[in-house]
Design an enzyme around this catalytic site. Structure first.
Site, short mmCIF file in Angstrom:
data_model
loop_
_atom_site.label_atom_id
_atom_site.label_comp_id
_atom_site.label_asym_id
_atom_site.label_seq_id
_atom_site.Cartn_x
_atom_site.Cartn_y
_atom_site.Cartn_z
N GLU A 198 40.32 32.62 41.31
CA GLU A 198 40.39 33.00 42.73
C GLU A 198 40.24 31.79 43.67
O GLU A 198 39.35 31.73 44.51
CB GLU A 198 39.33 34.06 43.04
CG GLU A 198 39.55 35.32 42.23
CD GLU A 198 38.73 36.51 42.68
OE1 GLU A 198 39.20 37.64 42.48
OE2 GLU A 198 37.65 36.34 43.23
N GLU A 388 42.51 40.78 36.62
CA GLU A 388 41.32 41.51 37.07
C GLU A 388 41.76 42.71 37.87
O GLU A 388 42.63 42.60 38.74
CB GLU A 388 40.43 40.65 37.97
CG GLU A 388 39.52 39.72 37.25
CD GLU A 388 38.52 39.06 38.18
OE1 GLU A 388 38.01 39.71 39.12
OE2 GLU A 388 38.25 37.86 37.97
C1 BG6 Z 1 36.46 38.84 41.37
C2 BG6 Z 1 35.76 37.80 40.56
O1 BG6 Z 1 36.36 38.48 42.69
O2 BG6 Z 1 35.95 40.12 41.43
C3 BG6 Z 1 34.76 38.33 39.55
O3 BG6 Z 1 36.67 36.93 39.93
C4 BG6 Z 1 34.04 39.49 40.16
O4 BG6 Z 1 33.94 37.28 39.17
C5 BG6 Z 1 35.04 40.59 40.45
O5 BG6 Z 1 32.97 39.96 39.40
C6 BG6 Z 1 34.46 41.88 40.98
O6 BG6 Z 1 33.65 41.66 42.08
P1 BG6 Z 1 32.16 42.15 42.09
O7 BG6 Z 1 31.57 41.57 43.28
O8 BG6 Z 1 32.22 43.62 42.13
O9 BG6 Z 1 31.52 41.63 40.84
#
Ligand code: BG6
Length: 491
Positions: A198, A388
């Site tokens: 990211e 993701e």
């Molecule tokens: C992304 C990141 O922004 O979202 C992860 O690459 C992160 O590291 C994921 O965990 C989900 O966000 P969060 O804040 O719910 O953990």
């Protein structure tokens, strides 16, 4: 048609959010390790010592500290990465579970600070290298191909304390030394790589993304430039060391809609899109887009890109584009509308009346994913990898150790359908899908354990209780069936 039989089904983790073992095996501290636990309503903080010797904490969003501050960990603070889910000691049992689900790939990061504890050593830490050897060997037993992120919110704090991390170009040499080390060591074991997780977040939450505590526009511009150059060099190193390597970038991508048909909202969408497209543009095409150079000029930023640097960017374009997609955003040119929006933590803060939101206020929008896939494919014509996606929710572990997460199945099912439509009906080239947090892990934004994404419940709680046991949720068997049927059986 649908998903090809080579489609890379799997899941995603990051080292700092799952490994724990902060002081084990010669590991150094990373940016995540000095970040405290927050909650849905309380922001995470970063801890440091002032030059007078006082211990202080500062909000993690845009970190401002007095001159001479040295970041570190101190007594009395709760740092969730230190224990996390202790994947470091549980990886065999965890990989066995992922293997049972039929994973073709596992995305995780190498924690830079296990290999170069302060980022500045001349020689790597053998114990750290050995850990990832063991991890990748374990994956191989189940036919799981690692997809490795080189930097996922784990910049050595030594580099932050030495010169402010990515604001300084000396970081590039430290990073490329690390990349060479892991590329040589894991040649033949790892074929798929991502450079920076990211990278566009570097402009919004610079400390989390890259250990940067300066937040003035010039520092952010140079932090981005140094990481883009480091990324391009990493692509070249990985290709040179093993021509079989395939290297991608990784951008946080939330699809943007205009709040109204008012042309000023449409224009604002174009501007907002550039927050992520800028990074895609450089990493996919190999040069800075005009709009960014004009923006720097208009902002009075003295921005220099040498011929040599231009050449590095040109020769270091990625093989595929990867991104995270959790939610879409609504963009308004009217600051009052944007300001008034409540209950939706999207980047631009305007609530979308057509979409439900998660317990953490993130909009749920599978159609937005189809839009996102099309937008990226149409624009860049490079294979895409959704690395993701997922639903962070509060799961209940029942007395009989079951977790009925039908809401997660529903979320994933609809997003997989959107991917399938993008492939079948729109002709998008999508190479894989690794939903986030396949094992429950620490949340990046809040540091909580109880914001859970996994197919596997991990009994670690925010108050430090829980014995770390792993339990299959309902989504475990569902996803296993999805993988076995190559995305056909989604019921
Ligand atoms: C992304 C990141 O922004 O979202 C992860 O690459 C992160 O590291 C994921 O965990 C989900 O966000 P969060 O804040 O719910 O953990």
């Amino acid at each position: 048609m649908g998903f090809s039989k080579n489609f890379l089904w799997g899941g995603a983790l990051s080292a700092n959010q799952c490994e724990g073992a902060v002081n084990v095996g010669g590991k150094g501290l990373s940016s995540s390790d000095v970040t405290t636990r927050g909650s849905r309503t309380k922001m995470r903080t970063i801890t440091y010592k002032t030059k007078e010797g006082n211990i202080e904490e500062v909000m993690s969003y845009r970190v401002k500290v007095p001159e001479g501050a040295q970041f570190g960990c101190f007594e009395g603070y709760d740092y969730p990465s230190h224990e996390a889910i202790d994947f470091y000691h549980h990886y065999k049992e965890d990989i066995a579970l992922l293997g049972e689900m039929g994973f073709k790939t596992l995305r995780t990061s190498i924690n830079w600070t296990r290999i170069y504890p302060t980022g500045m050593e001349e020689t790597p830490n053998e114990e750290g290298l050995k850990f990832y050897d063991n991890l990748f060997d374990e994956c191989a037993k189940y036919g799981i191909k690692p997809l490795v992120t080189l930097s996922h919110y784990e910049t050595p704090i030594g580099l932050t304390n030495a010169w402010g991390s990515w604001v300084d170009e000396r970081n590039i040499e430290c990073f490329t030394r690390y990349v060479k080390t892991v590329a040589e060591r894991y040649k033949g074991k790892v074929e798929y790589w991502l450079t920076f997780n990211e990278l566009n977040i570097s402009q919004m939450v610079p400390f989390m993304e890259g250990g940067v505590y300066a937040s003035d526009p010039k520092s952010l511009a140079y932090s981005a430039k140094h990481q883009l150059i480091a990324s391009a060099k990493a692509v070249q190193i990985l290709h040179e060391i093993d021509p079989n390597n395939k290297v991608g970038n990784m951008i946080a991508y939330g699809y943007n809609y205009a709040n109204t048909p008012n042309p000023v909202d449409g224009l604002k969408v174009i501007m907002a899109n550039r927050e992520s497209y800028f990074f895609f543009d450089v990493q996919a095409r190999g040069y800075y887009p005009n709009y960014k150079l004009i923006e720097y000029k208009n902002d009075g930023i003295d921005f220099i890109l040498t011929e040599e640097e231009k050449e590095i960017l040109k020769n270091g374009t990625v093989d595929f584009l990867s991104f995270s997609y959790y939610q879409s955003n609504v963009i308004s040119a009217d600051p009052n509308i944007a300001h008034d929006a409540k209950g939706n933590m999207s980047f631009h803060g305007v609530k979308n009346p057509y979409l439900p939101v998660s317990e953490w206020g993130w909009s749920i929008d599978p159609t937005g994913l189809r839009c996102a896939l099309n937008a990226l494919w149409d624009k860049y014509q490079k294979p895409l990898f959704l690395v993701e996606n997922g639903l962070g929710a509060e799961d209940i572990l029942n007395e009989d150790k079951t977790v009925h997460d039908s809401y997660r199945i529903e979320y994933l099912r609809e997003h997989i359908k959107a991917m399938k439509q993008a492939i079948e009906e729109d002709g998008v080239d999508l190479m894989g899908y690794t939903p986030w947090g396949c094992l429950d892990l620490v949340s990046a934004s809040t540091g909580e354990m109880h914001k859970r994404y996994g197919f596997i419940y991990v009994d670690c709680q925010d108050d430090g209780t829980g014995d770390g046991s792993r339990y299959k949720k309902d989504s475990f068997n569902w996803y296993k069936k999805v993988i076995a049927s190559i995305g056909e059986d989604l019921d």
